[in-house]
Design a protein around this motif. Structure first.
Motif, mmCIF file in Angstrom:
data_model
loop_
_atom_site.group_PDB
_atom_site.id
_atom_site.type_symbol
_atom_site.label_atom_id
_atom_site.label_comp_id
_atom_site.label_asym_id
_atom_site.label_seq_id
_atom_site.Cartn_x
_atom_site.Cartn_y
_atom_site.Cartn_z
ATOM 1 N N THR A 283 0.842 -1.145 0.086
ATOM 2 C CA THR A 283 -0.092 -0.023 0.165
ATOM 3 C C THR A 283 0.852 1.321 0.063
ATOM 4 O OG1 THR A 283 -1.682 -1.013 1.074
ATOM 5 C CG2 THR A 283 -1.727 1.292 1.157
ATOM 6 N N ALA A 284 1.820 1.375 0.701
ATOM 7 C CA ALA A 284 2.883 2.296 0.903
ATOM 8 C C ALA A 284 3.475 2.513 -0.508
ATOM 9 C CB ALA A 284 3.888 2.040 2.030
ATOM 10 N N ASN A 285 3.930 1.569 -1.231
ATOM 11 C CA ASN A 285 4.652 1.558 -2.526
ATOM 12 C C ASN A 285 3.584 2.187 -3.695
ATOM 13 O OD1 ASN A 285 6.918 0.645 -1.479
ATOM 14 N ND2 ASN A 285 6.685 -1.438 -2.251
ATOM 15 N N GLN A 286 2.265 1.708 -3.441
ATOM 16 C CA GLN A 286 1.252 2.354 -4.350
ATOM 17 C C GLN A 286 1.118 3.641 -4.129
ATOM 18 O OE1 GLN A 286 -2.384 0.182 -3.933
ATOM 19 N NE2 GLN A 286 -3.176 1.257 -5.797
ATOM 20 N N TYR A 287 1.153 4.095 -2.701
ATOM 21 C CA TYR A 287 0.934 5.599 -2.585
ATOM 22 C C TYR A 287 2.046 6.476 -2.970
ATOM 23 C CZ TYR A 287 0.163 9.774 0.348
ATOM 24 O OH TYR A 287 0.188 10.796 0.945
ATOM 25 N N LEU A 288 3.292 6.072 -2.858
ATOM 26 C CA LEU A 288 4.382 6.597 -3.315
ATOM 27 C C LEU A 288 4.457 6.827 -4.822
ATOM 28 C CD1 LEU A 288 7.194 5.047 -0.913
ATOM 29 C CD2 LEU A 288 6.208 7.427 -1.000
ATOM 30 N N GLN A 289 4.000 5.640 -5.777
ATOM 31 C CA GLN A 289 3.972 5.720 -6.995
ATOM 32 C C GLN A 289 3.090 6.706 -7.522
ATOM 33 O OE1 GLN A 289 3.014 1.730 -8.085
ATOM 34 N NE2 GLN A 289 5.327 0.943 -7.883
ATOM 35 N N GLU A 290 1.758 6.974 -6.836
ATOM 36 C CA GLU A 290 0.895 7.808 -7.213
ATOM 37 C C GLU A 290 1.365 9.255 -6.831
ATOM 38 O OE1 GLU A 290 -2.832 9.323 -8.285
ATOM 39 O OE2 GLU A 290 -1.934 7.262 -8.792
ATOM 40 N N ILE A 291 1.914 9.450 -5.810
ATOM 41 C CA ILE A 291 2.463 10.778 -5.597
ATOM 42 C C ILE A 291 3.520 11.034 -6.570
ATOM 43 C CG2 ILE A 291 4.085 12.133 -3.993
ATOM 44 C CD1 ILE A 291 2.687 10.672 -1.783
ATOM 45 N N HIS A 292 4.362 10.304 -7.053
ATOM 46 C CA HIS A 292 5.277 10.324 -8.131
ATOM 47 C C HIS A 292 4.710 10.754 -9.600
ATOM 48 C CE1 HIS A 292 9.012 10.018 -10.450
ATOM 49 N NE2 HIS A 292 8.494 9.347 -11.143
ATOM 50 N N ARG A 293 3.684 10.169 -9.795
ATOM 51 C CA ARG A 293 2.635 10.062 -10.962
ATOM 52 C C ARG A 293 2.176 11.635 -10.856
ATOM 53 N NH1 ARG A 293 -2.179 10.515 -12.883
ATOM 54 N NH2 ARG A 293 -3.017 10.160 -10.771
ATOM 55 N N VAL A 294 1.711 12.196 -9.702
ATOM 56 C CA VAL A 294 0.881 13.404 -9.574
ATOM 57 C C VAL A 294 2.106 14.434 -9.744
ATOM 58 C CG1 VAL A 294 -0.382 14.937 -7.955
ATOM 59 C CG2 VAL A 294 -1.193 12.595 -8.234
ATOM 60 N N ARG A 295 3.281 14.258 -9.239
ATOM 61 C CA ARG A 295 4.116 15.329 -9.221
ATOM 62 C C ARG A 295 4.602 15.560 -10.521
ATOM 63 N NH1 ARG A 295 9.324 13.218 -7.947
ATOM 64 N NH2 ARG A 295 10.277 14.072 -9.742
ATOM 65 N N ILE A 296 5.001 14.392 -11.401
ATOM 66 C CA ILE A 296 5.271 14.535 -12.692
ATOM 67 C C ILE A 296 4.000 15.367 -13.670
ATOM 68 C CG2 ILE A 296 5.489 13.052 -15.195
ATOM 69 C CD1 ILE A 296 7.159 10.977 -13.368
ATOM 70 N N LYS A 297 2.826 15.017 -13.357
ATOM 71 C CA LYS A 297 1.715 15.706 -14.306
ATOM 72 C C LYS A 297 1.723 17.067 -13.872
ATOM 73 C CE LYS A 297 -2.993 14.909 -15.088
ATOM 74 N NZ LYS A 297 -4.412 14.061 -14.855
ATOM 75 N N THR A 298 2.015 17.334 -12.553
ATOM 76 C CA THR A 298 1.919 18.912 -11.885
ATOM 77 C C THR A 298 3.245 19.469 -12.764
ATOM 78 O OG1 THR A 298 0.864 18.202 -9.916
ATOM 79 C CG2 THR A 298 2.233 20.166 -10.057
ATOM 80 N N GLU A 299 4.127 19.044 -12.703
ATOM 81 C CA GLU A 299 5.426 19.704 -13.471
ATOM 82 C C GLU A 299 5.132 19.784 -15.012
ATOM 83 O OE1 GLU A 299 8.577 17.021 -12.663
ATOM 84 O OE2 GLU A 299 9.016 17.630 -10.708
ATOM 85 N N GLN A 300 4.598 18.832 -15.442
ATOM 86 C CA GLN A 300 4.176 19.102 -16.914
ATOM 87 C C GLN A 300 3.281 20.237 -17.335
ATOM 88 O OE1 GLN A 300 2.556 14.972 -17.877
ATOM 89 N NE2 GLN A 300 4.501 14.346 -18.583
ATOM 90 N N LYS A 301 2.165 20.325 -16.274
ATOM 91 C CA LYS A 301 1.218 21.264 -16.511
ATOM 92 C C LYS A 301 2.092 22.753 -16.166
ATOM 93 C CE LYS A 301 -2.988 18.956 -15.482
ATOM 94 N NZ LYS A 301 -4.016 18.957 -14.375
ATOM 95 N N LEU A 302 2.869 22.769 -15.142
ATOM 96 C CA LEU A 302 3.722 23.903 -14.814
ATOM 97 C C LEU A 302 4.669 24.358 -16.259
ATOM 98 C CD1 LEU A 302 4.496 26.139 -13.097
ATOM 99 C CD2 LEU A 302 6.304 24.339 -12.031
ATOM 100 N N GLU A 303 5.085 23.358 -16.830
ATOM 101 C CA GLU A 303 6.015 23.872 -17.903
ATOM 102 C C GLU A 303 5.112 24.089 -18.981
ATOM 103 O OE1 GLU A 303 7.984 19.992 -19.048
ATOM 104 O OE2 GLU A 303 9.357 20.134 -17.246
ATOM 105 N N GLN A 304 3.871 23.560 -19.495
ATOM 106 C CA GLN A 304 2.938 24.099 -20.202
ATOM 107 C C GLN A 304 2.732 25.603 -19.872
ATOM 108 O OE1 GLN A 304 0.014 21.109 -20.310
ATOM 109 N NE2 GLN A 304 0.780 19.806 -21.462
ATOM 110 N N ALA A 305 2.342 25.880 -18.676
ATOM 111 C CA ALA A 305 1.697 27.144 -18.368
ATOM 112 C C ALA A 305 2.730 28.164 -18.616
ATOM 113 C CB ALA A 305 1.456 27.252 -16.857
ATOM 114 N N GLU A 306 4.139 27.744 -18.123
ATOM 115 C CA GLU A 306 5.460 28.660 -18.352
ATOM 116 C C GLU A 306 5.528 28.833 -19.915
ATOM 117 O OE1 GLU A 306 8.369 26.685 -16.438
ATOM 118 O OE2 GLU A 306 8.025 27.833 -14.553
ATOM 119 N N ALA A 307 5.334 28.130 -20.677
ATOM 120 C CA ALA A 307 5.462 28.315 -22.292
ATOM 121 C C ALA A 307 4.324 29.054 -22.738
ATOM 122 C CB ALA A 307 5.335 26.838 -22.916
ATOM 123 N N LYS A 308 3.284 28.827 -22.167
ATOM 124 C CA LYS A 308 2.023 29.597 -22.419
ATOM 125 C C LYS A 308 2.201 31.153 -22.189
ATOM 126 C CE LYS A 308 -3.028 29.698 -22.607
ATOM 127 N NZ LYS A 308 -4.213 29.090 -22.307
#
Length: 144
Positions: free
Chosen positions: A69-94
């Motif tokens: 369960t802890a591993n799954q939670y950490l994977q989800e946090i990592h996935r959300v962080r990557i998605k947030t970074e992508q959105k941030l990069e898109q916002a900066e480019a815009k």
């Protein structure tokens, strides 16, 4: 609520209160039954364990589940962080594109204003050259 306050309530309000109390009672009864079953299951497991070693082995499964369960939670946090970074990069480019567009528009406006100013200055000079007596009259009135 006091008895006096209850007596002043309408029948529909009293029925609503009774209904909510009954729902709450049913929920608590269900929760109580669930907890009793869990307690009985745990007591049965403890009685079956027989020794500390057997108890440790049965807890092993619990810890494996907790780790998964802890591993799954950490994977989800990592996935959300990557998605947030992508959105941030898109916002900066815009934002950079908007700034570039605004800069270009500002340059265009300044150039147009400068051209209009130059055009207006040219008319002023030509007006002075064409009608020197009007300019002289204006200067004499200003000095007087």
């Amino acid at each position: 609520m006091t008895d006096k306050e209850f007596r002043h309530l309408r029948r529909a309000d009293l029925i609503d209160i009774i209904y909510e109390l009954q729902k709450n009672s049913d929920k608590l009864q269900h929760e109580n039954d669930t907890l009793r079953r869990q307690l009985e299951d745990k007591e049965l497991k403890i009685s079956k364990a027989g020794s500390i070693a057997e108890a440790a082995v049965s807890l092993n499964g619990f810890f494996e589940c907790a780790q998964a369960t802890a591993n799954q939670y950490l994977q989800e946090i990592h996935r959300v962080r990557i998605k947030t970074e992508q959105k941030l990069e898109q916002a900066e480019a815009k934002a950079e594109a908007i700034i570039a567009d605004a800069t270009e528009e500002a340059k265009r406006i300044i150039e147009a204003a400068q051209a209009e100013s130059d055009r207006m200055s040219g008319h002023t000079i030509s007006a002075q050259e064409e009608q020197p007596e009007v300019v002289d009259d204006a200067r004499q009135k200003k000095q007087a």
